[in-house]
Design a protein around this motif. Structure first.
Motif, short mmCIF file in Angstrom:
data_model
loop_
_atom_site.label_atom_id
_atom_site.label_comp_id
_atom_site.label_asym_id
_atom_site.label_seq_id
_atom_site.Cartn_x
_atom_site.Cartn_y
_atom_site.Cartn_z
N ILE A 164 -3.64 -12.22 31.06
CA ILE A 164 -2.42 -12.27 31.53
C ILE A 164 -1.26 -11.82 30.70
N THR A 165 -1.52 -11.76 29.33
CA THR A 165 -0.52 -11.07 28.33
C THR A 165 -0.91 -9.63 27.88
N PRO A 167 -3.67 -6.83 29.10
CA PRO A 167 -2.60 -6.11 28.98
C PRO A 167 -1.76 -7.18 29.90
N PRO A 168 -0.21 -6.83 29.65
CA PRO A 168 0.78 -7.64 30.33
C PRO A 168 0.62 -7.50 31.89
N ARG A 169 0.68 -8.74 32.40
CA ARG A 169 0.90 -8.73 34.02
C ARG A 169 2.08 -9.44 34.24
N PRO A 170 2.56 -9.16 35.63
CA PRO A 170 3.67 -10.08 36.20
C PRO A 170 3.54 -11.50 36.08
N ALA A 171 4.61 -12.17 35.97
CA ALA A 171 4.32 -13.63 35.69
C ALA A 171 3.64 -14.35 36.85
N GLU A 172 3.69 -13.76 38.26
CA GLU A 172 3.21 -14.50 39.23
C GLU A 172 1.65 -14.53 39.06
N PHE A 173 0.90 -13.53 38.24
CA PHE A 173 -0.53 -13.53 38.29
C PHE A 173 -0.90 -14.91 37.62
#
Length: 225
Positions: A164-165, A167-173
């Motif tokens: 999730i972080t 690589p960075p993902r959108p928070a909704e993931f």
């Protein structure tokens, strides 16, 4: 209702992926060309390759890459997806690629949050990158576990929550991604024995050596259960 399904992912999902009802998926599969590679998911190939063919349930079958691979190896497959457009593409693609294998596939359009598969009805139940919010996901995964016949196998693969972080993902993931341990908890008490529960690295050929990680759970029901 939200869900994500596809075959042979090669890229990090973009910010448009996480939410989505039937209308979203109908539109996604309505455009020109194919949305996915058409190749079977690598974890399915690795884990299901040694299994004796029987009845298979392919959850989130998309454009049919996994269903075709299974049917070509003599599995009788039920391919389930929310999108009629996806199933139409899958049916046409599989028929063109292998008409004999196509005869072994039944396509079914359904909303997986409102459908329960036949208990103990399948020798292989596979869900490749089916992402739902946690409460719905737990219900679905438990139903999939219950659908595994004696001697059968459950295989669930998804984008690992550890990514999730990085690589960075959108928070909704964060509400959609899960770990193998999450899946194991969801199916606890189903009578399945967990054989594999791990975070497995997957290289992205198009991303210059970048790796993502899949949450992989494989479990089996004892033949005498």
């Amino acid at each position: 209702m939200t869900q994500q399904n596809h075959s042979a992912p090669e890229q990090t999902p973009g910010p448009s992926i996480p939410t989505h009802d039937r209308a979203f998926w109908e539109e996604r599969y309505a455009g020109p060309g194919f949305a996915w590679s058409g190749n079977p998911n690598p974890v399915l190939v690795a884990e299901a390759g040694p299994l004796t063919p029987g009845r298979a349930l392919d959850i989130g079958s998309g454009e049919g890459g996994d269903a075709l691979w299974l049917a070509a190896r003599d599995w009788r497959v039920t391919g389930v997806d929310i999108s009629r457009n996806a199933l139409d593409r899958a049916r046409a693609r599989v028929t063109e690629a292998n008409a004999e294998a196509a005869e072994r596939i039944e396509w079914r359009r359904t909303d997986l949050t409102a459908w329960t598969p036949t208990p103990r009805g399948y020798d292989l139940v596979t869900a490749q990158f089916m992402h739902l919010p946690a409460p719905l996901r737990a219900v679905l995964f438990r139903a999939l576990a219950e659908a595994v016949a004696p001697g059968g196998t459950l295989l669930i693969v998804g984008h690992d929550a550890g990514d999730i972080t990085d690589p960075p993902r959108p928070a909704e993931f964060a509400t959609l991604m899960f770990s193998a341990e999450d899946v194991a908890a969801d199916i606890a008490g189903s009578g399945l024995l967990v054989e594999t529960a791990e975070r497995r690295a997957r290289a992205l050929p198009s991303a210059g050596g970048q790796f993502l990680h899949d949450a992989v759970l494989r479990a089996g029901r004892p033949a005498d259960a």
